[in-house]
Design a protein around this motif. Sequence first.
Motif, PDB file in Angstrom:
ATOM      1  N   LYS A 334       0.823  -1.227   0.000  1.00 35.53           N
ATOM      2  CA  LYS A 334       0.000   0.000   0.000  1.00 35.53           C
ATOM      3  C   LYS A 334       0.850   1.267   0.000  1.00 35.53           C
ATOM      4  CE  LYS A 334      -3.870  -2.273   2.376  1.00 35.53           C
ATOM      5  NZ  LYS A 334      -4.908  -2.156   3.416  1.00 35.53           N
ATOM      6  N   ILE A 335       1.971   1.233  -0.720  1.00 32.97           N
ATOM      7  CA  ILE A 335       2.808   2.439  -0.781  1.00 32.97           C
ATOM      8  C   ILE A 335       2.137   3.531  -1.607  1.00 32.97           C
ATOM      9  CG2 ILE A 335       4.951   1.144  -0.467  1.00 32.97           C
ATOM     10  CD1 ILE A 335       5.414   1.415  -3.494  1.00 32.97           C
ATOM     11  N   ASP A 336       1.077   3.189  -2.335  1.00 31.20           N
ATOM     12  CA  ASP A 336       0.333   4.217  -3.066  1.00 31.20           C
ATOM     13  C   ASP A 336      -0.336   5.195  -2.108  1.00 31.20           C
ATOM     14  OD1 ASP A 336      -2.814   2.903  -3.012  1.00 31.20           O
ATOM     15  OD2 ASP A 336      -1.125   1.523  -2.781  1.00 31.20           O
ATOM     16  N   LEU A 337      -0.539   4.781  -0.855  1.00 30.68           N
ATOM     17  CA  LEU A 337      -1.175   5.661   0.125  1.00 30.68           C
ATOM     18  C   LEU A 337      -0.180   6.582   0.818  1.00 30.68           C
ATOM     19  CD1 LEU A 337      -3.598   3.098   1.845  1.00 30.68           C
ATOM     20  CD2 LEU A 337      -4.072   4.654  -0.065  1.00 30.68           C
ATOM     21  N   THR A 338       1.102   6.244   0.785  1.00 33.82           N
ATOM     22  CA  THR A 338       2.107   7.021   1.523  1.00 33.82           C
ATOM     23  C   THR A 338       3.177   7.626   0.625  1.00 33.82           C
ATOM     24  OG1 THR A 338       3.494   5.077   1.859  1.00 33.82           O
ATOM     25  CG2 THR A 338       1.808   5.525   3.523  1.00 33.82           C
ATOM     26  N   ALA A 353       0.089  -3.387  -4.322  1.00 33.07           N
ATOM     27  CA  ALA A 353      -0.664  -4.421  -5.023  1.00 33.07           C
ATOM     28  C   ALA A 353      -1.762  -3.796  -5.871  1.00 33.07           C
ATOM     29  CB  ALA A 353      -1.262  -5.407  -4.018  1.00 33.07           C
ATOM     30  N   LEU A 354      -2.207  -2.595  -5.493  1.00 35.47           N
ATOM     31  CA  LEU A 354      -3.282  -1.927  -6.228  1.00 35.47           C
ATOM     32  C   LEU A 354      -2.793  -1.391  -7.566  1.00 35.47           C
ATOM     33  CD1 LEU A 354      -6.201  -0.844  -6.256  1.00 35.47           C
ATOM     34  CD2 LEU A 354      -5.335   1.235  -5.150  1.00 35.47           C
ATOM     35  N   THR A 355      -1.651  -0.700  -7.569  1.00 33.02           N
ATOM     36  CA  THR A 355      -1.161  -0.076  -8.802  1.00 33.02           C
ATOM     37  C   THR A 355      -0.152  -0.939  -9.553  1.00 33.02           C
ATOM     38  OG1 THR A 355       0.696   1.048  -7.731  1.00 33.02           O
ATOM     39  CG2 THR A 355      -1.458   2.163  -7.700  1.00 33.02           C
TER      40      THR A 355
END
Length: 447
Positions: A334-338, A353-355
């Motif tokens: 979830k590094i897309d959030l940070t 995992a999202l991007t």
Amino acid sequence: MPEATICAVATPPGRGGIGVIRLSGPDTAEIAEAVAGPLPPAREAAWRRFRGPDGETLDEGLLLWFPGPRSFTGEDVAEFQGHGGPIVMDRLLQRLLRLGAILAGPGEFSQRAFLNGRMDLTRAEAIADLIEAGSEAAARAAVRSLQGEFARTVDQLIDRLTALRVHLEAGIDFAEEPLEGLALDELSRQIEALDADLAETRRRASQGQQLQEGLTLVIAGRPNAGKSSLLNALAGRDAAIVTELAGTTRDVLHAHLHIDGMPLRVLDTAGLRDGGDLVEQEGVRRARQAMADADRILLVVEDSADRDPGVQDEMESIRRELPADIPVTPVINKIDLTRRPAGSDGGVVAVSALTGAGLETLRSHIRGRLDLSDGEAVFIARRRHLQSLDRAEVSLTEARTAAAEGMGEELVAESLRQAQEHLGEISGAVTTEDLLGKIFATFCIGK
């Protein structure tokens, strides 16, 4: 030599352009001529009509004749290559059965080839492994074993053991004769060299076994760390249900994928935490069992706004709950959030995992930990091969210890004999009916 003549369809079930039926045994020539007329010259294909008892044409195609012992099984063998319709194939098969043949069991053609000295067990098993190969790397390794590379390597070890035993046992049997034996230091040196080569053989065989069976990666972590999302991202499909609710994954989920030719079984597990209902508690128990049986654990933690302090603390907390003897790859998700940079830093892989950010780095990291950098040198192997190599290594260690401590040539010779016997189990030089039954039962019918 078996008395029965066996037959089986050698091509996969279903419709196809070509269907092959094999016949092997002492009555092969008589049965083949009753169905297709005169036999063609050995190892040459001839067009024939395949006829029923009243002369009715059942099919037409090619007949091949391989007189023993120069055949796959070492017996007389005939192949009927006709059309691949199930009904057509079954009518021809029933005709062969009425003429006295019996249906072959799984692997019976290969088993007869082994019993008749046409191949050793490593080559016979390589046939099945080549058919079952799940990747190009596994297929190449199976071909190397089929061509005898594994057997030659083991035979060379056995030859060296035999030479050592000859020196030792001659000295024991003719102690009063002026025979030149091996000095203890030279004996220890040769056993040590043998042990090193055996260890290398074991390493290559272990890699081949991994290629055949694949490795198991278990994704572990707290609830809602994104474990199921990571499984889906690696698999390229929705293998697991993903929601924002903690505890969505209650059981162990499986996905199969390949990384650079290595088959992997990736397991998503229930989030590790205390409490929860009975179903979730059972899921956590199964997760811990899966981790204990894994080849590697992907420890997934959710990235936090304050970054490293919270992440590192959580990682250390979870790692204390993991099996101590299983290697771990820490993964920050979830590094897309940070907006943490994707990639690897100090063995910790940061992904989304999202991007998809960082996933290629994770794949490369996993690939680099699989110990297959010299994959072209491996040969396909099975668990029984590794067990025999391990037992041989134990016996060699005992021989080296006995030689170094002056415990007597008889003890050294006995340990070397045991090592040789364990290696003989691999090729089938030392075997049992029970072992053969287990090995060939895994083969497909018609091979």
